[in-house]
Design an enzyme around this catalytic site. Structure first.
Site, PDB file in Angstrom:
ATOM      1  N   ASN A 158      30.478  45.718 -13.465  1.00 54.54           N
ATOM      2  CA  ASN A 158      30.273  47.155 -13.685  1.00 54.54           C
ATOM      3  C   ASN A 158      29.425  47.397 -14.924  1.00 54.54           C
ATOM      4  O   ASN A 158      29.541  46.698 -15.923  1.00 54.54           O
ATOM      5  CB  ASN A 158      31.590  47.935 -13.726  1.00 54.54           C
ATOM      6  CG  ASN A 158      32.593  47.407 -14.724  1.00 54.54           C
ATOM      7  OD1 ASN A 158      32.633  46.219 -15.019  1.00 54.54           O
ATOM      8  ND2 ASN A 158      33.423  48.290 -15.248  1.00 54.54           N
ATOM      9  N   GLU A 181      28.359  50.469 -17.293  1.00 55.99           N
ATOM     10  CA  GLU A 181      28.636  51.857 -17.630  1.00 55.99           C
ATOM     11  C   GLU A 181      27.505  52.467 -18.456  1.00 55.99           C
ATOM     12  O   GLU A 181      26.547  51.782 -18.813  1.00 55.99           O
ATOM     13  CB  GLU A 181      29.984  51.938 -18.370  1.00 55.99           C
ATOM     14  CG  GLU A 181      31.136  51.472 -17.485  1.00 55.99           C
ATOM     15  CD  GLU A 181      32.502  51.605 -18.128  1.00 55.99           C
ATOM     16  OE1 GLU A 181      32.586  51.845 -19.349  1.00 55.99           O
ATOM     17  OE2 GLU A 181      33.493  51.464 -17.381  1.00 55.99           O
ATOM     18  N   CYS A 239      29.669  50.712 -10.389  1.00 58.73           N
ATOM     19  CA  CYS A 239      30.746  49.738 -10.145  1.00 58.73           C
ATOM     20  C   CYS A 239      30.153  48.358  -9.841  1.00 58.73           C
ATOM     21  O   CYS A 239      29.022  48.245  -9.335  1.00 58.73           O
ATOM     22  CB  CYS A 239      31.577  50.158  -8.937  1.00 58.73           C
ATOM     23  SG  CYS A 239      32.563  51.626  -9.180  1.00 58.73           S
ATOM     24  N   GLU A 243      30.823  46.352  -7.481  1.00 57.99           N
ATOM     25  CA  GLU A 243      30.540  46.117  -6.058  1.00 57.99           C
ATOM     26  C   GLU A 243      29.156  46.621  -5.678  1.00 57.99           C
ATOM     27  O   GLU A 243      28.432  45.981  -4.914  1.00 57.99           O
ATOM     28  CB  GLU A 243      31.593  46.815  -5.178  1.00 57.99           C
ATOM     29  CG  GLU A 243      32.991  46.265  -5.310  1.00 57.99           C
ATOM     30  CD  GLU A 243      33.814  46.909  -6.415  1.00 57.99           C
ATOM     31  OE1 GLU A 243      33.218  47.391  -7.409  1.00 57.99           O
ATOM     32  OE2 GLU A 243      35.048  46.923  -6.301  1.00 57.99           O
ATOM     33  N   CYS A 264      36.672  51.219  -5.072  1.00 59.91           N
ATOM     34  CA  CYS A 264      36.797  52.681  -5.120  1.00 59.91           C
ATOM     35  C   CYS A 264      36.184  53.291  -3.857  1.00 59.91           C
ATOM     36  O   CYS A 264      35.504  52.603  -3.075  1.00 59.91           O
ATOM     37  CB  CYS A 264      36.117  53.232  -6.371  1.00 59.91           C
ATOM     38  SG  CYS A 264      34.315  53.350  -6.232  1.00 59.91           S
ATOM     39  N   CYS A 274      32.384  52.867  -3.362  1.00 57.44           N
ATOM     40  CA  CYS A 274      32.030  51.486  -3.016  1.00 57.44           C
ATOM     41  C   CYS A 274      32.433  51.158  -1.586  1.00 57.44           C
ATOM     42  O   CYS A 274      31.727  50.412  -0.902  1.00 57.44           O
ATOM     43  CB  CYS A 274      32.674  50.511  -4.001  1.00 57.44           C
ATOM     44  SG  CYS A 274      31.892  50.599  -5.633  1.00 57.44           S
TER      45      CYS A 274
HETATM   46  N1  THU Z   1      35.120  49.877 -11.252  1.00 60.31           N
HETATM   47  C1  THU Z   1      34.463  48.900 -10.556  1.00 60.31           C
HETATM   48  O1  THU Z   1      33.464  48.341 -11.028  1.00 60.31           O
HETATM   49  N2  THU Z   1      34.941  48.572  -9.341  1.00 60.31           N
HETATM   50  C2  THU Z   1      36.073  49.057  -8.789  1.00 60.31           C
HETATM   51  O2  THU Z   1      36.422  48.671  -7.675  1.00 60.31           O
HETATM   52  C3  THU Z   1      36.871  50.048  -9.507  1.00 60.31           C
HETATM   53  C4  THU Z   1      36.266  50.579 -10.753  1.00 60.31           C
HETATM   54  C5  THU Z   1      34.633  50.215 -12.590  1.00 60.31           C
HETATM   55  C6  THU Z   1      34.034  51.571 -12.756  1.00 60.31           C
HETATM   56  C7  THU Z   1      34.235  51.814 -14.229  1.00 60.31           C
HETATM   57  O3  THU Z   1      33.176  51.178 -14.942  1.00 60.31           O
HETATM   58  C8  THU Z   1      35.519  51.079 -14.549  1.00 60.31           C
HETATM   59  O4  THU Z   1      35.711  50.164 -13.501  1.00 60.31           O
HETATM   60  C9  THU Z   1      36.737  51.977 -14.670  1.00 60.31           C
HETATM   61  O5  THU Z   1      36.845  52.804 -13.576  1.00 60.31           O
END
Ligand code: THU
Length: 161
Positions: A62, A64, A73, A75, A112, A115
């Site tokens: 991920n 940000e 994310c 994925e 999520c 994704c």
């Molecule tokens: N996140 C992911 O990368 N994948 C997931 O399946 C769930 C959430 C990330 C998004 C954000 O950067 C952090 O996790 C918290 O939500």
């Protein structure tokens, strides 16, 4: 009126040690790849590693941003890389793990909603299911045969026709 039911099966393992050698390797790689996350805001580092049908391995984590909605994310970072590097090659399996710096990392997390939508369309694009291996840094592991199973009654390209 009639009622419809939706259900799906998935496998639950007590730990990574119960997986096949290849699946265990992928999950351990996903655990490693959490270190490449850029997650200074959530402190929730996610790693995803895929095996493609041509044998290539692609990773994502991920990423940000101070403008929060710009974050991505793990994925979707992975799927974008896979599609860019190896267009039209099916993604066979994706292992997803995470390191929650502020808390617990001992149970599987599931992709999520956004994704799930992206994973499902990838399956459609290459006409092959994507198997998911979900596990934290330790503890139980879930194996789901097709990412699309996580998104029943979904909106997809067919609806645009
Ligand atoms: N996140 C992911 O990368 N994948 C997931 O399946 C769930 C959430 C990330 C998004 C954000 O950067 C952090 O996790 C918290 O939500």
């Amino acid at each position: 009126m009639n009622k419809q039911q939706y259900s799906f099966e998935y496998e639950v393992y007590d730990s990574v040690d119960e997986l096949s050698e290849e699946d265990a390797w992928l999950l351990n790689e996903a655990r490693e790849v959490t270190q490449n996350a850029y997650a200074p805001y959530s402190r929730f580092e996610v790693g995803a590693v895929a095996k493609l049908s041509n044998g290539e391995i692609v990773a994502g984590s991920n990423q940000e941003n101070a403008s929060f909605p710009a974050g991505l994310c793990a994925e979707r970072v992975l799927l974008s890389s896979a599609a860019s590097l190896y267009p039209k090659i099916p993604v066979e399996t994706i292992a997803i793990s995470y390191n929650n710096i502020n808390g617990d990392s001992g149970h599987p997390i599931s992709p999520c909603g956004i994704c799930r939508q992206s994973l499902m369309e990838y399956e459609e694009r290459v006409k092959q299911p994507i198997r998911l291996i979900l596990g934290g840094m330790e503890g139980k592991v879930y194996v789901i045969a097709s990412a699309g199973a996580l998104l029943p009654l979904s909106f997809s390209s067919g609806d645009l026709k």
